[in-house]
Design an enzyme around this catalytic site. Structure first.
Site, PDB file in Angstrom:
ATOM      1  CE  LYS A  43      -3.107  -2.363   3.225  1.00  0.00           C
ATOM      2  NZ  LYS A  43      -3.509  -2.361   4.646  1.00  0.00           N
ATOM      3  N   GLY A  44       2.130   1.072   0.337  1.00  0.00           N
ATOM      4  CA  GLY A  44       3.016   2.210   0.610  1.00  0.00           C
ATOM      5  C   GLY A  44       3.175   3.224  -0.499  1.00  0.00           C
ATOM      6  CD  GLU A  99       7.698  -0.704  -3.323  1.00  0.00           C
ATOM      7  OE1 GLU A  99       6.647  -0.073  -3.114  1.00  0.00           O
ATOM      8  OE2 GLU A  99       7.902  -1.853  -2.897  1.00  0.00           O
ATOM      9  CG  ASP A 100       6.842   2.224  -0.264  1.00  0.00           C
ATOM     10  OD1 ASP A 100       7.504   1.315  -0.822  1.00  0.00           O
ATOM     11  OD2 ASP A 100       6.138   2.014   0.739  1.00  0.00           O
ATOM     12  CG  ASP A 103      15.205  -2.272   3.611  1.00  0.00           C
ATOM     13  OD1 ASP A 103      16.418  -2.101   3.735  1.00  0.00           O
ATOM     14  OD2 ASP A 103      14.486  -2.663   4.557  1.00  0.00           O
ATOM     15  CE  LYS A 131      14.932   2.168   5.290  1.00  0.00           C
ATOM     16  NZ  LYS A 131      14.422   1.179   6.252  1.00  0.00           N
ATOM     17  CG  ASP A 159       2.884   0.409   7.168  1.00  0.00           C
ATOM     18  OD1 ASP A 159       3.701   0.229   6.250  1.00  0.00           O
ATOM     19  OD2 ASP A 159       2.410  -0.522   7.839  1.00  0.00           O
ATOM     20  NE  ARG A 165      -0.509   1.916   5.096  1.00  0.00           N
ATOM     21  CZ  ARG A 165       0.443   1.075   4.684  1.00  0.00           C
ATOM     22  NH1 ARG A 165       1.441   1.527   3.979  1.00  0.00           N
ATOM     23  NH2 ARG A 165       0.384  -0.211   4.963  1.00  0.00           N
TER      24      ARG A 165
HETATM   25  P1  IMP Z   1      12.680  -4.773   0.485  1.00  0.00           P
HETATM   26  O1  IMP Z   1      12.007  -5.977  -0.072  1.00  0.00           O
HETATM   27  O2  IMP Z   1      13.513  -5.113   1.680  1.00  0.00           O
HETATM   28  O3  IMP Z   1      13.443  -3.976  -0.533  1.00  0.00           O
HETATM   29  O4  IMP Z   1      11.596  -3.869   1.132  1.00  0.00           O
HETATM   30  C1  IMP Z   1      10.691  -3.196   0.432  1.00  0.00           C
HETATM   31  C2  IMP Z   1       9.417  -3.015   1.210  1.00  0.00           C
HETATM   32  O5  IMP Z   1       9.636  -2.993   2.618  1.00  0.00           O
HETATM   33  C3  IMP Z   1       8.822  -1.689   0.880  1.00  0.00           C
HETATM   34  O6  IMP Z   1       7.873  -1.833  -0.132  1.00  0.00           O
HETATM   35  C4  IMP Z   1       8.199  -1.242   2.168  1.00  0.00           C
HETATM   36  O7  IMP Z   1       6.865  -1.687   2.210  1.00  0.00           O
HETATM   37  C5  IMP Z   1       8.951  -1.949   3.246  1.00  0.00           C
HETATM   38  N1  IMP Z   1       9.942  -1.062   3.906  1.00  0.00           N
HETATM   39  C6  IMP Z   1      11.284  -1.105   3.818  1.00  0.00           C
HETATM   40  N2  IMP Z   1      11.865  -0.156   4.553  1.00  0.00           N
HETATM   41  C7  IMP Z   1      10.858   0.531   5.129  1.00  0.00           C
HETATM   42  C8  IMP Z   1      10.815   1.682   6.000  1.00  0.00           C
HETATM   43  O8  IMP Z   1      11.821   2.275   6.411  1.00  0.00           O
HETATM   44  N3  IMP Z   1       9.576   2.089   6.359  1.00  0.00           N
HETATM   45  C9  IMP Z   1       8.432   1.487   5.948  1.00  0.00           C
HETATM   46  N4  IMP Z   1       8.433   0.439   5.124  1.00  0.00           N
HETATM   47  C10 IMP Z   1       9.625  -0.050   4.723  1.00  0.00           C
HETATM   48 MG    MG Z   2       5.935  -1.502   0.004  1.00  0.00          MG
END
Ligand code: IMP
Ligand code: MG
Length: 182
Positions: A43-44, A99-100, A103, A131, A159, A165
């Site tokens: 949802k981000g 995408e928001d 990470d 990140k 969130d 949010r």
């Molecule tokens: P990844 O799969 O680790 O790259 O993470 C991506 C998803 O993790 C994003 O779509 C976010 O929903 C969530 N996410 C990662 N870091 C944060 C943060 O600092 N705050 C909130 N959501 C995060």
């Molecule tokens: Mg997300």
């Protein structure tokens, strides 16, 4: 006004606004005369999507996909699940994932792999926050808003356990807030 649970504002409302305009300017150049499908990752990314499309000079199709890798925690579980699929077919279409935040890169690499099996004409990725230092999976991002440090951020669609949010800026949560909820 800063919410009481926020330790610091990482990116202000005005900074976000400026960045969204510059990302849209790049998209306006690259997608001129095209009708891409913008795939917003629920949802981000919804707040980002809504601001971004209002700066576009072409008319995109918007669609949504739901994935989850975090179960109400601040660390990635490493497992990505498809919660809701697209409505539209993307075969032969220009597709742009919205995408928001990226990470570990697990979510976007899963999504990219999944969407590529559907044979789009092109597939690109646009993220507001990166990140970079947390990457476990290499992923090429085509449009990036801000590179941020490894801090858990909330607001502007992001969130913590479904809260925050609605904040118009991106902030870092006070650490006692996570402790309370764990
Ligand atoms: P990844 O799969 O680790 O790259 O993470 C991506 C998803 O993790 C994003 O779509 C976010 O929903 C969530 N996410 C990662 N870091 C944060 C943060 O600092 N705050 C909130 N959501 C995060
Ligand atoms: Mg997300």
């Amino acid at each position: 006004m800063k919410h009481a649970d926020i330790k610091e504002i990482l990116i202000s409302e005005a900074e976000i606004k400026k960045k969204v305009k510059s990302l849209a300017a790049a998209l306006n150049k690259d997608y001129k005369g095209k009708k891409p499908i913008l795939v917003s990752v629920l949802k981000g990314s919804v707040v980002f999507l809504c601001d971004l499309i209002r700066e576009l000079e072409f008319s995109p199709i918007i669609d949504f996909i739901g994935v989850s890798s975090y179960a109400d925690s601040t660390e990635s579980s490493g497992v990505v699940r498809l919660l809701m699929d697209l409505r539209e077919s993307i075969v032969g279409k220009d597709v742009l994932i919205i995408e928001d935040i990226v990470d570990t890169g697990l979510t976007l690499s899963y999504l990219k792999r999944n969407l590529l099996t559907r044979k789009p004409k092109s597939l690109k990725i646009c993220v507001l926050l990166d990140k970079k230092e947390c990457r476990l999976k290499k992923i090429d991002v085509d449009y990036t808003g801000f590179i941020i440090p490894n801090k858990y951020c909330v607001g502007y669609g992001l969130d913590y356990a479904e809260i925050y949010r609605h904040l118009p800026y991106i902030g870092v949560l006070k650490s006692e807030i996570y402790r309370q909820q764990k």
